[in-house]
Design a protein around this motif. Structure first.
Motif, PDB file in Angstrom:
ATOM      1  N   PRO A 235      36.577  42.945  39.033  1.00 44.29           N
ATOM      2  CA  PRO A 235      37.805  42.482  39.710  1.00 44.29           C
ATOM      3  C   PRO A 235      38.740  41.748  38.748  1.00 44.29           C
ATOM      4  CG  PRO A 235      35.867  41.873  40.979  1.00 44.29           C
ATOM      5  CD  PRO A 235      35.374  42.397  39.671  1.00 44.29           C
ATOM      6  N   GLU A 236      38.116  40.973  37.827  1.00 50.25           N
ATOM      7  CA  GLU A 236      38.909  40.228  36.854  1.00 50.25           C
ATOM      8  C   GLU A 236      39.777  41.190  36.039  1.00 50.25           C
ATOM      9  OE1 GLU A 236      36.441  37.130  35.222  1.00 50.25           O
ATOM     10  OE2 GLU A 236      37.466  37.314  33.304  1.00 50.25           O
ATOM     11  N   ALA A 237      39.157  42.267  35.541  1.00 49.31           N
ATOM     12  CA  ALA A 237      39.905  43.243  34.737  1.00 49.31           C
ATOM     13  C   ALA A 237      40.993  43.911  35.571  1.00 49.31           C
ATOM     14  CB  ALA A 237      38.950  44.302  34.180  1.00 49.31           C
ATOM     15  N   TYR A 238      40.664  44.188  36.836  1.00 53.83           N
ATOM     16  CA  TYR A 238      41.631  44.855  37.716  1.00 53.83           C
ATOM     17  C   TYR A 238      42.855  43.970  37.954  1.00 53.83           C
ATOM     18  CZ  TYR A 238      43.588  47.075  41.841  1.00 53.83           C
ATOM     19  OH  TYR A 238      44.442  47.671  42.723  1.00 53.83           O
ATOM     20  N   ILE A 239      42.594  42.707  38.259  1.00 56.82           N
ATOM     21  CA  ILE A 239      43.701  41.772  38.504  1.00 56.82           C
ATOM     22  C   ILE A 239      44.534  41.627  37.235  1.00 56.82           C
ATOM     23  CG2 ILE A 239      44.255  39.362  38.988  1.00 56.82           C
ATOM     24  CD1 ILE A 239      41.712  39.362  40.778  1.00 56.82           C
ATOM     25  N   LEU A 240      43.819  41.468  36.120  1.00 56.31           N
ATOM     26  CA  LEU A 240      44.495  41.331  34.822  1.00 56.31           C
ATOM     27  C   LEU A 240      45.410  42.521  34.562  1.00 56.31           C
ATOM     28  CD1 LEU A 240      44.306  39.366  32.423  1.00 56.31           C
ATOM     29  CD2 LEU A 240      42.703  40.937  31.395  1.00 56.31           C
ATOM     30  N   ASN A 241      44.911  43.706  34.891  1.00 54.70           N
ATOM     31  CA  ASN A 241      45.666  44.924  34.627  1.00 54.70           C
ATOM     32  C   ASN A 241      46.923  45.013  35.489  1.00 54.70           C
ATOM     33  OD1 ASN A 241      45.845  47.419  33.220  1.00 54.70           O
ATOM     34  ND2 ASN A 241      45.321  48.466  35.128  1.00 54.70           N
ATOM     35  N   ARG A 242      46.911  44.344  36.630  1.00 53.12           N
ATOM     36  CA  ARG A 242      48.069  44.412  37.520  1.00 53.12           C
ATOM     37  C   ARG A 242      49.076  43.332  37.238  1.00 53.12           C
ATOM     38  NH1 ARG A 242      47.310  47.118  43.106  1.00 53.12           N
ATOM     39  NH2 ARG A 242      49.448  46.431  43.088  1.00 53.12           N
ATOM     40  N   MET A 243      48.719  42.391  36.350  1.00 52.12           N
ATOM     41  CA  MET A 243      49.653  41.313  36.040  1.00 52.12           C
ATOM     42  C   MET A 243      50.830  41.840  35.242  1.00 52.12           C
ATOM     43  SD  MET A 243      47.334  38.098  35.068  1.00 52.12           S
ATOM     44  CE  MET A 243      46.561  37.114  36.339  1.00 52.12           C
ATOM     45  N   GLN A 244      51.908  41.069  35.261  1.00 55.51           N
ATOM     46  CA  GLN A 244      53.126  41.479  34.575  1.00 55.51           C
ATOM     47  C   GLN A 244      53.235  40.796  33.211  1.00 55.51           C
ATOM     48  OE1 GLN A 244      55.404  43.701  35.811  1.00 55.51           O
ATOM     49  NE2 GLN A 244      53.982  44.034  37.508  1.00 55.51           N
ATOM     50  N   GLY A 245      53.750  41.529  32.279  1.00 56.15           N
ATOM     51  CA  GLY A 245      54.184  41.053  30.959  1.00 56.15           C
ATOM     52  C   GLY A 245      53.467  39.845  30.390  1.00 56.15           C
ATOM     53  N   ARG A 246      54.154  38.704  30.427  1.00 59.89           N
ATOM     54  CA  ARG A 246      53.679  37.545  29.702  1.00 59.89           C
ATOM     55  C   ARG A 246      52.342  37.035  30.233  1.00 59.89           C
ATOM     56  NH1 ARG A 246      57.995  33.151  29.970  1.00 59.89           N
ATOM     57  NH2 ARG A 246      58.888  34.831  31.195  1.00 59.89           N
ATOM     58  N   TRP A 247      52.202  36.999  31.567  1.00 55.91           N
ATOM     59  CA  TRP A 247      50.969  36.489  32.161  1.00 55.91           C
ATOM     60  C   TRP A 247      49.775  37.323  31.731  1.00 55.91           C
ATOM     61  CZ3 TRP A 247      50.909  31.837  33.580  1.00 55.91           C
ATOM     62  CH2 TRP A 247      52.039  31.248  34.160  1.00 55.91           C
ATOM     63  N   LYS A 248      49.990  38.620  31.662  1.00 56.91           N
ATOM     64  CA  LYS A 248      48.942  39.540  31.264  1.00 56.91           C
ATOM     65  C   LYS A 248      48.406  39.150  29.883  1.00 56.91           C
ATOM     66  CE  LYS A 248      48.540  44.544  31.625  1.00 56.91           C
ATOM     67  NZ  LYS A 248      49.360  45.685  32.040  1.00 56.91           N
ATOM     68  N   GLY A 249      49.319  38.996  28.922  1.00 55.25           N
ATOM     69  CA  GLY A 249      48.925  38.642  27.565  1.00 55.25           C
ATOM     70  C   GLY A 249      48.199  37.312  27.536  1.00 55.25           C
ATOM     71  N   PHE A 250      48.719  36.340  28.299  1.00 52.83           N
ATOM     72  CA  PHE A 250      48.133  35.009  28.308  1.00 52.83           C
ATOM     73  C   PHE A 250      46.698  35.044  28.825  1.00 52.83           C
ATOM     74  CE2 PHE A 250      47.337  31.058  30.709  1.00 52.83           C
ATOM     75  CZ  PHE A 250      47.324  30.172  29.642  1.00 52.83           C
TER      76      PHE A 250
END
Ligand SMILES: Nc1ncnc2c1ncn2[C@@H]1O[C@H](COP(=O)(O)OP(=O)(O)O)[C@@H](O)[C@H]1O
Ligand SMILES: [Mg+2]
Lengths: 310, 349
Positions: free
Chosen positions: A110-125
């Motif tokens: 789930p962590e990877a899935y949520i991460l993958n759906r994040m946008q731009g800057r948050w994703k990288g962070f």
């Protein structure tokens, strides 16, 4: 899903499951084999020879006063076979590895899935937050748990006790639960990375496609997303399982002398009891068991998904 | 009553305007194409109709109901994505059956409808194939069957043919049009290929940088382009600068030494636009003086690059076996008054 294994209809199904094409790599193709020599020599010198010596060592005899005797006997293997202590220890090793794998899969996917759906800057962070720990030594990360939960002086225990939430320190150190939790934490990046890689191959429009056909969110996750990232979860599980079963630092810091697993036991036999042959037998057994489990499950996974994912 | 109505639909991504004030009504059973260059907002428009993107402004109504109140999974639209977005872990039949499963169609009827849908797109024997083992054209058909099997009220196609090679694309165009005619499904097609838009659609919406340039039948947009953009996007065209001289009665258009009676409603400087295939070679004294610079044989037609006193012009003549002017030859270019379209010059060059 179930139809994956069902027999093909008589209709014009032409493509058989990837016929083997052993064209490349033959002697006549002019592959410059001599070029692999340096790497091969290194491999033989630092992997195969020590491994062979360890295997031979496991058949040697050992006595408190006579030390190692270079004979070929089954004494160590019989001891491992007959003494239930070793059975219990191996069961514990694999129980811990299985639980750590389950936890990383349940949280990491789930962590990877949520991460993958994040946008731009948050994703990288957040990717940095998850992968950052890989840059820190396993020992340091495990010691963090010891600082938090280590007996009455552990920061969390102390705080909770002073608040009156708990009367005695939470049992964490020298417990199986503690080892499992710490291992799951240490191994989490491998699972997240593996699932993340699988998610990169998923068509970004596929969830919209399912939605337009009338699927709700739960259905989309269960029927569309999960089957597609399953190979990623499984390969992550193989990595986490084998690393957990052979882990040394975390079990030795959290589990200590009281809660031994295969790796810490072998270490103790080598460096404390000085019974090298017995330690070698334990190490070889762990290696063989792991190789069998990993190769076996890998073959199963490949067969299960060969038809669907190249 | 309009079946589908887009009313001032606007979409902004931050400061970037992707679609601006788009008005469009689509009648039941109609085939409408959104045509425009890449990045002009076609996909964005389609995704707003599908419900995958929220509108920044305006409203979309389907059969009178505001779509904003209907969740994307309840809109019952059939969508074919540019990437097809097939479920790779399901066979063709399972892909097609998915929408029926979600609608709780009984298993027996489901199997029947899946079979019929696959047969309709010419994939009768491929029910148990996985998408990875199919060609692009076959995957495209599965995607179409999957979208149509749920009997959608509206079919949305996002560049469904752009990943196919030219020959297959032509075949699929014909097939797509036939299937759409037979089923009578209202269809919106997104494409950047003007030939595809013209050969498939009842009406074309020509878009440019998020705005509608023109809405009309393929003939209207081709013969009477509302702007230079439309004229150039829908095939080749020749443009000359001219002036309406009001001094004479009736008024005449004059471009260099060429002149013709002017249609009503224009004055001052205008742009004259004539399609290359509408221009013919005339006898001495008539039309626009020109010289053939390059002559190219293209099988069923000849292509002439001419120099005129008003600038370069392209002429396309059918290869009807007649003798054609040679390179370097002086010719006169003529066209019927109704084959030229006029625009006031300076407005949206
Ligand atoms: N999610 C998004 N975020 C920001 N800009 C976007 C997004 N989606 C599309 N755009 C921009 O909106 C414009 C229209 O895009 P699109 O509708 O995909 O064009 P096309 O006509 O090629 O389908 C483009 O300039 C694109 O860069
Ligand atoms: Mg697009």
């Amino acid at each position: 899903m179930t139809a994956a294994s069902s027999a093909p209809q008589p209709a014009p199904v032409t493509a058989a499951p990837a016929a083997p094409a052993p064209a490349a790599g033959g002697a006549g193709t002019g592959t410059p084999w001599p070029l692999v020599l340096p790497a091969l020599m290194l491999f033989v010198a630092v992997v195969l020879i020590p491994l062979a010596m360890t295997v031979l060592l496991s058949f040697n005899d050992w006595g408190q006063y006579k030390g190692i005797e270079q004979v070929f006997i089954l004494k160590n293997w019989r001891e491992i076979w007959e003494d239930d202590y070793f059975l219990e220890m191996f069961l514990r090793t694999f129980r811990i590895a299985v639980l750590a794998t389950l936890i990383t899969a349940l949280l990491g996917a789930p962590e990877a899935y949520i991460l993958n759906r994040m946008q731009g800057r948050w994703k990288g962070f957040f990717l940095l937050v998850i992968l950052g720990p890989l840059l820190i030594s396993v020992v340091a990360r495990t010691l963090g748990w010891a600082l938090l939960f280590g007996g009455a002086n552990g920061v969390v225990n102390k705080a909770l006790m002073s608040l009156g939430v708990i009367g005695a320190p939470i049992p964490f150190m020298f417990t199986e639960t503690g080892v499992v939790v710490a291992l799951a934490h240490v191994m989490m990046p491998f699972m997240v990375l593996s699932v993340w890689a699988a998610l990169q191959r998923v068509d970004p429009q596929i969830e919209n496609a399912a939605m337009s056909l009338g699927a709700g969110h739960a259905t989309i996750l269960r029927r569309i997303v999960l089957p597609q990232i399953m190979p990623g979860i499984l390969s992550g599980a193989i990595i986490v399982f084998s690393l957990s079963a052979s882990a040394f630092a975390t079990p030795s810091i959290i589990g200590g002398r009281r809660l031994k697993v295969a790796a810490t036991l072998a270490y103790d036999e080598f460096l404390n009891t000085l019974n090298w042959p017995l330690g070698a037998a334990v190490a070889v057994l762990l290696l063989v068991a792991l190789v069998l489990i990993v190769v076996g499950s890998n073959a199963l996974i490949e067969r299960r998904y060969a038809e669907v994912f190249r | 009553m309009a079946f589908l109505e887009l009313d001032g639909v606007t979409k902004r991504f931050g400061p970037h305007v992707a679609v601006e004030q788009l008005d469009l009504t689509v009648a039941k059973g109609e085939f409408v194409s959104l045509l425009g260059p890449s990045g002009c907002g076609k996909t964005t428009t389609l995704q707003m109709i599908a419900g995958f993107l929220d509108l920044t402004g305006g409203a979309i109504r389907l059969e009178g109901r505001n779509l904003a109140e209907i969740h994307p999974s309840r809109r019952g639209l059939g969508i074919v994505f540019q990437s097809y977005a097939l479920f790779p872990h399901m066979t063709a039949a399972e892909n097609v059956a998915f929408g029926l499963e979600m609608r709780r169609v009984p298993a027996a009827e489901r199997a029947e409808r899946v079979e019929a849908a696959l047969a309709m797109v010419g994939l009768a024997g491929f029910a148990d194939r996985y998408p990875r083992r199919m060609s692009g054209g076959q995957q495209q058909r599965v995607a179409l069957a999957r979208a149509l099997v749920i009997r959608p009220s509206l079919l949305l196609l996002d560049e469904p043919l752009s990943n196919l090679d030219a020959k297959l694309r032509e075949e699929m165009q014909i097939e797509l049009r036939q299937i759409q005619r037979n089923l009578g499904t209202t269809t919106i097609l997104v494409t950047h290929d003007q030939v595809e838009a013209m050969s498939l659609s009842d009406r074309i919406v020509v878009m440019n940088t998020g705005r509608v340039e023109q809405i009309g039948t393929p003939q209207e947009t081709y013969e009477r382009p509302a702007s230079a953009f439309v004229a150039n996007f829908l095939g080749k065209t020749n443009e000359f600068a001219g002036t309406i001289e009001a001094g004479t009665q009736p008024a005449r258009i004059v471009a260099g030494s060429w002149s013709a009676p002017a249609p009503a409603g224009f004055s001052g400087p205008v742009t004259v636009s004539v399609r290359p295939e509408k221009i013919g070679f005339a006898g001495a004294g008539q039309g626009l003086a020109a010289r053939v610079a390059i002559r190219i044989f293209q099988g069923n037609h000849w292509l002439f690059q001419c120099e005129t006193e008003c600038g370069p012009a392209i002429v396309i003549r059918q290869n009807d076996g007649m003798a054609q002017p040679a390179e370097g030859e002086a010719v006169r270019l003529a066209w019927r008054p109704e084959d030229m379209s006029l625009r006031a010059a300076g407005v949206r060059p």
